[in-house]
Design an enzyme around this catalytic site. Structure first.
Site, PDB file in Angstrom:
ATOM      1  N   HIS A 125      -3.204  26.291  34.740  1.00 51.54           N
ATOM      2  CA  HIS A 125      -2.316  25.338  35.400  1.00 51.54           C
ATOM      3  C   HIS A 125      -3.061  24.027  35.579  1.00 51.54           C
ATOM      4  O   HIS A 125      -4.052  23.959  36.315  1.00 51.54           O
ATOM      5  CB  HIS A 125      -1.885  25.849  36.772  1.00 51.54           C
ATOM      6  CG  HIS A 125      -1.062  27.096  36.724  1.00 51.54           C
ATOM      7  ND1 HIS A 125      -0.858  27.886  37.831  1.00 51.54           N
ATOM      8  CD2 HIS A 125      -0.390  27.690  35.711  1.00 51.54           C
ATOM      9  CE1 HIS A 125      -0.089  28.906  37.501  1.00 51.54           C
ATOM     10  NE2 HIS A 125       0.206  28.820  36.223  1.00 51.54           N
ATOM     11  N   ASP A 154       1.851  33.407  40.173  1.00 51.26           N
ATOM     12  CA  ASP A 154       2.044  33.430  38.723  1.00 51.26           C
ATOM     13  C   ASP A 154       1.040  34.380  38.070  1.00 51.26           C
ATOM     14  O   ASP A 154      -0.152  34.336  38.364  1.00 51.26           O
ATOM     15  CB  ASP A 154       1.886  32.022  38.148  1.00 51.26           C
ATOM     16  CG  ASP A 154       2.240  31.954  36.669  1.00 51.26           C
ATOM     17  OD1 ASP A 154       3.013  32.808  36.209  1.00 51.26           O
ATOM     18  OD2 ASP A 154       1.738  31.043  35.985  1.00 51.26           O
ATOM     19  N   SER A 164      -5.538  29.093  37.687  1.00 56.66           N
ATOM     20  CA  SER A 164      -4.974  27.867  38.261  1.00 56.66           C
ATOM     21  C   SER A 164      -6.077  27.117  38.997  1.00 56.66           C
ATOM     22  O   SER A 164      -7.068  26.729  38.378  1.00 56.66           O
ATOM     23  CB  SER A 164      -3.799  28.230  39.179  1.00 56.66           C
ATOM     24  OG  SER A 164      -3.208  27.069  39.711  1.00 56.66           O
TER      25      SER A 164
END
Length: 354
Positions: free
Chosen positions: A197, A293, A171
């Protein structure tokens, strides 16, 4: 009585006095945030950084002398500090926004064109600052220049590779991490599947950038695409990526589905699909990122008998995602970025789950 926790120290850098005043006012009202200074250009910002040692910098793109992107690159090379870009030039999907993320910005926020939208900017900025504090953000101090296949790290194999699969989730800080990792893997690397992400318009730009500098080919995954060695597949924006076994072959499948951890694509969705695969050695890698995540997915992969690697806090920009995977027992190895290439390839030699 326990001492109060130190406030997050923020430096506001913008050539507009109005913008500086607006940002400072919205932040100063918060009990856990302190604005330690305001600067109108890179020179003044450098002086204030040396004097106040801020935890976070908000930075405009358009400034006199050295512009914001050049100053960001200068900071990441010489004095890494988490930087949030706030600019009217960083509209969703713009190349400027992508360049800022690639250069090391931890977040990019567009300046509103209408005064009524300022409250939204303030909410997002405060959330971003608090998220950086909670996740221990620390910009990467490794060189920004990516290596090429001709300068692979010692110990990285280029022959005898298996037909396994490498899965990467990341991310905040991911574009740099992916560059530094994937330029150190050989051209004949087994297929790589990646969840980054990032707003949807930037995924093709990231794929193009990685394809230009990495030994393997890098593409945006399509539904039903057979996975091949020497190719890395990025999950498309706003779409979950899973991998399925069809007739003994590994195939990419795209799913809309609901967001997981507020993310689509989500690392957990990819990793959990891989935990169901049998007869194929898989290495799961969780790199820098905010939130959790990928943590449950790493647990599932490790429980299925696969190698799992979490990035060490010392090379992470944001340690949130790897930290959660480690805390939940999902990481079989904890490594800094530069240690990963050889370990990833060696990990594919492990017996595949039956």
């Amino acid at each position: 009585m326990a001492p109060a926790e130190r406030k997050t120290r923020v430096l506001v850098v913008d050539d507009s006095a109005t913008a500086r005043r607006l940002l400072s006012r919205c932040l100063q009202a918060e009990p856990d945030i302190e604005v330690v200074g305001e600067a109108s250009d890179a020179f003044s910002a450098n002086e204030l950084i040396a004097r106040h040692r801020p935890d976070v910098i908000t930075l405009d793109i358009e400034m006199p002398g050295m512009d914001g992107l050049d100053f960001l690159r200068h900071l990441m090379k010489h004095q890494p500090i988490p930087v949030i870009i706030i600019s009217s030039h960083t509209l969703p999907g713009s190349i400027t926004t992508f360049e800022a993320l690639k250069a090391g910005a931890v977040d990019v926020i567009s300046k509103p064109r209408a005064p009524l939208l300022v409250a939204g900017l303030a909410r997002r900025l405060k959330k971003s600052i608090r998220g950086l504090r909670a996740n221990g953000a620390r910009p990467r101090t490794l060189p920004l220049e990516s290596r090429t296949a001709r300068t692979l790290s010692p110990g990285v194999r280029t022959t005898g590779l298996t037909n396994g699969l490498i899965a990467i989730g990341t991310s905040v800080g991911g574009p740099q991490a992916l560059e530094l990792l994937m330029t150190q893997l050989p051209a004949n690397t087994p297929p790589i599947v990646i969840v980054q992400h990032m707003p949807a318009p930037f995924i093709p730009l990231l794929a193009g950038r990685l394809n230009d500098i990495c030994p393997m080919r890098v593409v945006v995954a399509t539904d039903g695409q057979q996975l091949e060695s020497g190719v890395a597949y990025l999950a498309p924006g706003d779409t979950h990526l899973v991998v399925e076994q069809r007739g003994g072959r590994l195939v990419a499948a795209l799913r809309r589905g609901i967001p997981v951890h507020h993310q689509r694509p989500a690392v957990d969705v990819l990793f959990q699909s891989l935990a169901l695969i049998r007869g194929v050695p898989i290495v799961g890698v969780l790199l820098t990122g905010m939130g959790s995540d990928g943590a449950d997915g790493m647990v599932a992969l490790r429980s299925a008998g696969h190698e799992t690697i979490a990035e060490d806090s010392r090379s992470c920009v944001v340690f949130g995602m790897p930290r959660e995977a480690i805390a939940r027992g999902g990481a079989s190895r904890i490594l800094m970025l530069e240690q990963m290439p050889a370990v990833i390839l060696n990990g594919l030699d492990r017996p595949a789950p039956k």
